[in-house]
Design a protein around this motif. Structure first.
Motif, PDB file in Angstrom:
ATOM      1  N   TRP A  21       0.839  -1.185   0.000  1.00 51.22           N
ATOM      2  CA  TRP A  21       0.000   0.000   0.000  1.00 51.22           C
ATOM      3  C   TRP A  21       0.874   1.235   0.000  1.00 51.22           C
ATOM      4  CZ3 TRP A  21      -4.930  -0.617  -0.941  1.00 51.22           C
ATOM      5  CH2 TRP A  21      -5.479  -1.863  -0.709  1.00 51.22           C
ATOM      6  N   TRP A  22       0.460   2.174  -0.834  1.00 51.63           N
ATOM      7  CA  TRP A  22       1.208   3.431  -0.918  1.00 51.63           C
ATOM      8  C   TRP A  22       0.832   4.309   0.267  1.00 51.63           C
ATOM      9  CZ3 TRP A  22       4.308   5.450  -4.999  1.00 51.63           C
ATOM     10  CH2 TRP A  22       4.601   4.513  -5.997  1.00 51.63           C
ATOM     11  N   THR A  23       1.827   4.825   0.887  1.00 47.83           N
ATOM     12  CA  THR A  23       1.569   5.792   1.946  1.00 47.83           C
ATOM     13  C   THR A  23       1.770   7.192   1.360  1.00 47.83           C
ATOM     14  OG1 THR A  23       3.862   5.849   2.682  1.00 47.83           O
ATOM     15  CG2 THR A  23       2.440   4.193   3.704  1.00 47.83           C
ATOM     16  N   THR A  24       1.373   8.158   2.093  1.00 46.34           N
ATOM     17  CA  THR A  24       1.514   9.539   1.641  1.00 46.34           C
ATOM     18  C   THR A  24       2.980   9.887   1.452  1.00 46.34           C
ATOM     19  OG1 THR A  24      -0.472  10.108   2.872  1.00 46.34           O
ATOM     20  CG2 THR A  24       0.918  11.933   2.175  1.00 46.34           C
ATOM     21  N   ASP A  49       5.449   7.834   0.581  1.00 46.54           N
ATOM     22  CA  ASP A  49       5.917   7.189  -0.647  1.00 46.54           C
ATOM     23  C   ASP A  49       5.480   7.972  -1.885  1.00 46.54           C
ATOM     24  OD1 ASP A  49       7.109   5.159   0.768  1.00 46.54           O
ATOM     25  OD2 ASP A  49       5.386   3.793   0.589  1.00 46.54           O
ATOM     26  N   MET A  50       4.281   8.476  -1.873  1.00 49.18           N
ATOM     27  CA  MET A  50       3.768   9.239  -3.022  1.00 49.18           C
ATOM     28  C   MET A  50       4.520  10.561  -3.169  1.00 49.18           C
ATOM     29  SD  MET A  50      -0.287   8.159  -2.839  1.00 49.18           S
ATOM     30  CE  MET A  50      -0.844   9.770  -2.828  1.00 49.18           C
ATOM     31  N   ILE A  51       4.840  11.212  -2.072  1.00 47.47           N
ATOM     32  CA  ILE A  51       5.581  12.473  -2.126  1.00 47.47           C
ATOM     33  C   ILE A  51       6.992  12.227  -2.643  1.00 47.47           C
ATOM     34  CG2 ILE A  51       6.572  14.329  -0.720  1.00 47.47           C
ATOM     35  CD1 ILE A  51       4.057  14.191   1.018  1.00 47.47           C
ATOM     36  N   GLU A  52       7.654  11.159  -2.170  1.00 46.80           N
ATOM     37  CA  GLU A  52       9.000  10.829  -2.639  1.00 46.80           C
ATOM     38  C   GLU A  52       8.990  10.506  -4.131  1.00 46.80           C
ATOM     39  OE1 GLU A  52      10.244   7.622  -0.149  1.00 46.80           O
ATOM     40  OE2 GLU A  52      10.843   8.941   1.480  1.00 46.80           O
ATOM     41  N   SER A  53       7.994   9.746  -4.570  1.00 47.32           N
ATOM     42  CA  SER A  53       7.889   9.402  -5.993  1.00 47.32           C
ATOM     43  C   SER A  53       7.647  10.646  -6.841  1.00 47.32           C
ATOM     44  CB  SER A  53       6.755   8.398  -6.213  1.00 47.32           C
ATOM     45  OG  SER A  53       7.018   7.209  -5.511  1.00 47.32           O
ATOM     46  N   ALA A  54       6.781  11.525  -6.382  1.00 42.24           N
ATOM     47  CA  ALA A  54       6.508  12.760  -7.115  1.00 42.24           C
ATOM     48  C   ALA A  54       7.756  13.642  -7.173  1.00 42.24           C
ATOM     49  CB  ALA A  54       5.352  13.512  -6.465  1.00 42.24           C
TER      50      ALA A  54
END
Length: 151
Positions: free
Chosen positions: A2-5, A7-12
Motif C-alpha cells: 500500500w502506498w503511503t503519503t 511514498d507518493m511524495i517521494e515518488s513525485a
C-alpha cells in the motif's frame, strides 16, 4: 503493498527532478546549437587583379565564423577548372579564412593557354563550423577596370 503519503511524495519528487533534468538538458542543447549556428562565415571578393595568365584574389570573411576548406574554381568558356592556389608564393591545398581576415591568393589555371578573363567566372565553395556547405559565384569582369579588361 500500500502506498503511503510519504511514498507518493517521494515518488513525485523523483519524477519532478527527472523532468527538470530533462528540461535543463534540452535547454542546454538548444543554447549550444544556437550559439554554433550564429557563427556564419560571409566570404567576399574584395579585389581581383590579373597577372601573366594568373589571378590574384583578395578574399575576406565579413561573417561571424570561420570559412573552412575554401575551394575556388574557375569557369572559362563553360569549362570548370581547379586552379593551383598559392598563398605567399607557396602552393596550398587547404585554405581557411577566419573571421575578419583577408587573404591574397594567386590562382593559376592548369592550362598554359591565354585566358579570356572577360567571360570567366570564379566559384567559391566553403564550409562553416556546422559543416554546412555554402557557395558563391563572382563574375571576374565586374572587378576589372576598362583598361585592365583590354590588356
Amino acid at each position: 503493498m500500500w502506498w503511503t503519503t510519504l511514498d507518493m511524495i517521494e515518488s513525485a519528487t523523483i519524477v519532478s527532478s527527472l523532468g527538470t533534468l530533462a528540461i535543463a538538458l534540452c535547454s542546454l542543447y538548444q543554447t549550444r546549437r544556437s550559439v554554433i549556428d550564429s557563427f556564419v562565415p560571409v566570404l567576399s571578393i574584395d579585389e581581383i587583379s590579373i597577372g601573366s595568365n594568373e589571378l590574384t584574389v583578395r578574399i575576406r570573411n565579413y561573417g561571424t565564423g570561420p570559412a573552412l576548406d575554401v575551394m575556388m574554381l574557375l569557369e572559362v568558356h563553360h569549362h570548370v577548372v581547379t586552379p593551383d592556389i598559392f598563398l605567399d608564393n607557396h602552393p596550398i591545398s587547404v585554405l581557411h579564412v577566419g573571421t575578419n581576415e583577408a587573404k591574397d591568393v594567386r590562382l593559376k589555371p592548369v592550362s598554359h593557354e591565354p585566358t579570356d578573363w572577360s567571360t570567366a567566372m570564379l566559384h567559391v565553395k566553403f564550409e562553416c563550423i556546422r559543416r554546412r556547405h555554402r557557395q558563391a559565384t563572382f563574375c571576374i569582369s565586374s572587378f576589372l577596370s576598362e583598361t585592365a579588361g583590354r590588356g
